[in-house]
Design a protein around this motif. Structure first.
Motif, PDB file in Angstrom:
ATOM      1  N   LEU A   8       0.608  -1.311  -0.006  1.00 41.68           N
ATOM      2  CA  LEU A   8       0.066  -0.048   0.080  1.00 41.68           C
ATOM      3  C   LEU A   8       1.020   1.055  -0.076  1.00 41.68           C
ATOM      4  N   VAL A   9       0.506   2.299  -0.889  1.00 45.22           N
ATOM      5  CA  VAL A   9       1.363   3.549  -0.976  1.00 45.22           C
ATOM      6  C   VAL A   9       0.282   4.382  -0.117  1.00 45.22           C
ATOM      7  N   ILE A  10       1.206   5.356   0.729  1.00 51.33           N
ATOM      8  CA  ILE A  10       0.216   6.352   1.234  1.00 51.33           C
ATOM      9  C   ILE A  10       0.833   7.754   1.011  1.00 51.33           C
ATOM     10  N   ASP A  11       0.187   8.413  -0.023  1.00 49.00           N
ATOM     11  CA  ASP A  11       0.555   9.819  -0.329  1.00 49.00           C
ATOM     12  C   ASP A  11       0.477  10.753   0.635  1.00 49.00           C
TER      13      ASP A  11
ATOM     14  N   ILE B  33       5.266   3.452   2.359  1.00 50.26           N
ATOM     15  CA  ILE B  33       4.608   2.068   1.875  1.00 50.26           C
ATOM     16  C   ILE B  33       4.358   1.515   3.288  1.00 50.26           C
ATOM     17  N   ALA B  34       3.499   0.551   2.847  1.00 48.66           N
ATOM     18  CA  ALA B  34       3.095  -0.342   3.961  1.00 48.66           C
ATOM     19  C   ALA B  34       2.733  -1.799   3.321  1.00 48.66           C
ATOM     20  N   LEU B  35       3.391  -2.798   4.209  1.00 46.72           N
ATOM     21  CA  LEU B  35       3.207  -4.268   3.684  1.00 46.72           C
ATOM     22  C   LEU B  35       1.949  -4.691   4.310  1.00 46.72           C
ATOM     23  N   VAL B  36       1.001  -5.123   3.779  1.00 41.73           N
ATOM     24  CA  VAL B  36      -0.367  -5.300   4.208  1.00 41.73           C
ATOM     25  C   VAL B  36      -1.164  -6.661   4.061  1.00 41.73           C
ATOM     26  N   PRO B  37      -1.640  -7.604   4.793  1.00 42.77           N
ATOM     27  CA  PRO B  37      -2.465  -8.714   4.587  1.00 42.77           C
ATOM     28  C   PRO B  37      -3.486  -8.198   3.710  1.00 42.77           C
ATOM     29  N   ALA B  38      -3.710  -8.890   2.587  1.00 40.67           N
ATOM     30  CA  ALA B  38      -4.908  -8.168   1.489  1.00 40.67           C
ATOM     31  C   ALA B  38      -6.156  -8.014   2.306  1.00 40.67           C
ATOM     32  N   GLY B  39      -6.577  -8.760   3.139  1.00 44.30           N
ATOM     33  CA  GLY B  39      -7.696  -8.613   3.817  1.00 44.30           C
ATOM     34  C   GLY B  39      -7.881  -7.236   4.873  1.00 44.30           C
ATOM     35  N   VAL B  40      -6.818  -6.765   5.289  1.00 44.73           N
ATOM     36  CA  VAL B  40      -6.985  -5.620   6.079  1.00 44.73           C
ATOM     37  C   VAL B  40      -6.477  -4.349   5.505  1.00 44.73           C
ATOM     38  N   THR B  41      -6.320  -4.463   3.961  1.00 44.64           N
ATOM     39  CA  THR B  41      -5.946  -3.194   3.400  1.00 44.64           C
ATOM     40  C   THR B  41      -6.854  -1.841   3.617  1.00 44.64           C
TER      41      THR B  41
ATOM     42  N   PRO C 199      -4.777  11.771   3.063  1.00 46.76           N
ATOM     43  CA  PRO C 199      -3.744  11.182   2.277  1.00 46.76           C
ATOM     44  C   PRO C 199      -4.419  10.650   1.221  1.00 46.76           C
ATOM     45  N   VAL C 200      -3.695  10.270   0.053  1.00 45.75           N
ATOM     46  CA  VAL C 200      -4.080   9.368  -0.938  1.00 45.75           C
ATOM     47  C   VAL C 200      -3.584   8.020  -0.747  1.00 45.75           C
ATOM     48  N   LEU C 201      -4.322   7.058  -1.195  1.00 46.65           N
ATOM     49  CA  LEU C 201      -3.930   5.726  -0.596  1.00 46.65           C
ATOM     50  C   LEU C 201      -4.092   4.882  -2.164  1.00 46.65           C
ATOM     51  N   PHE C 202      -3.088   3.935  -2.486  1.00 43.15           N
ATOM     52  CA  PHE C 202      -3.468   2.774  -3.631  1.00 43.15           C
ATOM     53  C   PHE C 202      -2.419   1.832  -3.314  1.00 43.15           C
ATOM     54  N   THR C 203      -2.747   0.487  -3.967  1.00 44.35           N
ATOM     55  CA  THR C 203      -1.989  -0.429  -4.021  1.00 44.35           C
ATOM     56  C   THR C 203      -1.185  -0.617  -5.333  1.00 44.35           C
ATOM     57  N   VAL C 204       0.207  -1.003  -5.105  1.00 45.53           N
ATOM     58  CA  VAL C 204       0.844  -1.261  -6.185  1.00 45.53           C
ATOM     59  C   VAL C 204       1.440  -2.469  -6.326  1.00 45.53           C
ATOM     60  N   ALA C 205       1.563  -2.984  -7.449  1.00 41.78           N
ATOM     61  CA  ALA C 205       2.488  -4.235  -7.903  1.00 41.78           C
ATOM     62  C   ALA C 205       3.858  -3.769  -8.546  1.00 41.78           C
ATOM     63  N   ALA C 206       4.963  -4.758  -8.456  1.00 42.11           N
ATOM     64  CA  ALA C 206       6.273  -4.223  -8.987  1.00 42.11           C
ATOM     65  C   ALA C 206       6.165  -4.220 -10.761  1.00 42.11           C
ATOM     66  N   SER C 207       6.544  -3.187 -11.141  1.00 46.50           N
ATOM     67  CA  SER C 207       6.080  -3.004 -12.605  1.00 46.50           C
ATOM     68  C   SER C 207       7.248  -2.963 -13.371  1.00 46.50           C
ATOM     69  N   GLN C 208       6.994  -2.668 -14.913  1.00 48.67           N
ATOM     70  CA  GLN C 208       7.993  -2.713 -15.878  1.00 48.67           C
ATOM     71  C   GLN C 208       8.804  -1.371 -16.095  1.00 48.67           C
ATOM     72  N   GLY C 209       9.888  -1.423 -16.011  1.00 52.70           N
ATOM     73  CA  GLY C 209      10.808  -0.125 -16.380  1.00 52.70           C
ATOM     74  C   GLY C 209      10.441   0.479 -17.555  1.00 52.70           C
ATOM     75  N   ALA C 210      11.384   1.500 -17.945  1.00 53.11           N
ATOM     76  CA  ALA C 210      11.012   2.281 -19.087  1.00 53.11           C
ATOM     77  C   ALA C 210      11.208   1.379 -20.691  1.00 53.11           C
ATOM     78  N   GLY C 211      10.341   1.885 -21.501  1.00 55.41           N
ATOM     79  CA  GLY C 211      10.306   1.089 -22.853  1.00 55.41           C
ATOM     80  C   GLY C 211       9.431   1.747 -23.756  1.00 55.41           C
ATOM     81  N   ARG C 212       9.338   1.373 -24.975  1.00 53.75           N
ATOM     82  CA  ARG C 212       8.489   1.645 -25.948  1.00 53.75           C
ATOM     83  C   ARG C 212       6.921   0.778 -26.024  1.00 53.75           C
ATOM     84  N   LEU C 213       6.103   1.832 -26.177  1.00 49.35           N
ATOM     85  CA  LEU C 213       4.794   1.003 -25.839  1.00 49.35           C
ATOM     86  C   LEU C 213       4.209   0.742 -27.297  1.00 49.35           C
ATOM     87  N   SER C 214       4.604   1.873 -28.319  1.00 42.18           N
ATOM     88  CA  SER C 214       3.920   1.365 -29.663  1.00 42.18           C
ATOM     89  C   SER C 214       4.719   2.244 -30.626  1.00 42.18           C
TER      90      SER C 214
END
Ligand code: ADP
Ligand code: MG
Length: 377
Positions: free
Chosen positions: A204-207, A335-343, A362-377
């Motif tokens: 969880l990201v807490i801005d 950032i907070a590491l959270v069991p999905a049931g209590v997010t 605050p603004v809250l959202f969950t994130v997954a590890a994503s892809q670095g820079a590259g061409r989309l199209s």
């Protein structure tokens, strides 16, 4: 997007690129001490729609900018020549030129969902996306790492921000589902699995929506404290002080420098321990390391603030396995590491604590590890 490009520039784009923001799992303020870092790329990114130009002009427009188009000749780029947000992309083109690459002009249209100034590295994303697009538009023989390094130089020299190398390397080199374990001394890297969802966990990201003004000056002062301490200890960088040598080194240092050194050395050790856990897929066990990292930034390095401290405290009290500020400090995100049931409950608890304290929502959202820079199209 391509419509907006045509409306602004009156030409047709030739491609679309993306570069993400980042959060750092652990390893904060270690990069300029030549130590270890462990960032992941965010699903949030700067997207760049672009076309090369044959007249040597660089034209820049951002949907999140000031509603003006910057128009400058590549040949006239120099530090100080471009003001405001446009200095970040212009700085990258200048750095490429300075490094001896044959680069011409381009029309660049940016749009982004990376929150700016939130410690999530929107500035690095803005730089790296330009480097990635220029590599393709001008056929430059550059690796992802080289893109990251060039962008750090752009931010240091052209924009004038003395940042370390982590943010740009994370935006360039992270891969989907992995954290980037990097030695910032020699830039050697290893992708380490970070898939907390496989263990029923979420990140969880807490801005906190705050950025305290003292940040820039304080960054420079802790950084010079680190350099002074390394010099007093006869080391090239604090990275060279092993954890076993810490007690003796602390006894030798002036009292104001000891806690700073303790943070850097213990933080490097936390990165190594975190990597061991990630290698074994023990994502939950990362929690206490995050919280210990925050305590070190708060008590020893003194770069946290009331908002980030409260977010960490409230998240952990509501069931997070661990939490810490991410980024340079003095505000930004946690950032907070959270069991999905209590997010949701953790998010509510943090929001309620902020309201009680009279802080911004605050603004809250969950994130997954994503892809670095590259061409989309
Ligand atoms: P962070 O990198 O943590 O978001 P910085 O202060 O380093 O914070 O960088 C934020 C700055 O980057 C903004 O003030 C702006 O100048 C620039 N920036 C980032 N993203 C964009 C964007 N999409 N459009 C225009 N400027 C941007
Ligand atoms: Mg930045």
């Amino acid at each position: 997007m391509s419509d907006d490009f045509q409306r602004i520039f009156g030409t047709a784009p030739t491609g679309v690129w993306a570069a993400p923001g980042r959060v750092n799992l652990i390893g904060e303020h270690t990069d300029y001490n030549e130590g270890f870092v462990l960032p992941i790329a965010l699903p949030h990114a700067v997207r760049l729609t672009a076309a090369p130009r044959s007249d040597g002009r660089l034209r820049l427009y951002s949907a999140q900018g000031d509603d003006t188009t910057t128009d400058v000749a590549v040949a006239e780029l120099a530090p100080g020549a471009v003001a405001g947000w446009a200095a970040y992309p212009a700085g990258v083109v200048w750095t490429l030129r300075e490094a001896g690459h044959r680069v011409g002009g381009a029309d660049l249209y940016f749009e982004s969902d990376v929150p700016t100034g939130a410690g999530l590295s929107s500035s690095a994303a803005l730089e790296v996306v330009v480097a990635a697009a220029y590599r393709d538009l001008y056929d430059l023989p550059l690796t992802q790492s080289e893109l990251g390094l060039l962008c750090q130089r752009a931010e240091n020299v052209f924009v004038g921000v003395p940042c370390g190398v982590m943010d740009q390397m994370a935006s360039a080199c992270c891969t989907d589902g992995n954290a980037l374990f990097m030695d910032t001394r020699d830039l050697s890297q290893r992708q380490v699995p970070f898939r907390p969802a496989e263990r029923g966990l979420e990140l969880l990201v807490i801005d906190t929506k705050v950025k305290h003004d003292l940040g820039d000056g304080a960054y420079a002062s802790v950084r010079s404290g680190c350099e002074r301490a390394a010099a007093l200890l006869g080391l090239r960088a604090l990275r060279d002080l092993p954890a076993e040598g810490l007690p003796a080194a602390l006894a030798e240092l002036p009292p104001e420098l000891a806690p700073v050194v303790r943070h850097v050395v213990t933080e490097d050790d936390r990165v190594l321990r975190a990597v061991e856990l990630l290698d074994k897929g023990e994502f939950g066990a990362l929690g206490p390391i995050l919280t210990a990292g925050h305590a070190s930034l708060r008590d020893d390095f003194k770069v946290s603030c009331a908002e980030t401290d409260l977010a960490v405290e409230a998240a952990v009290a509501a069931g997070a396995l661990g939490a810490r500020m991410t980024g340079g400090g003095f505000g930004g995100s946690v950032i907070a590491l959270v069991p999905a049931g209590v997010t949701a409950a953790v998010g509510d608890a943090v929001t309620a604590a902020f309201e009680r304290a009279g802080f911004r929502t605050p603004v809250l959202f969950t994130v997954a590890a994503s892809q670095g820079a590259g061409r989309l199209s």
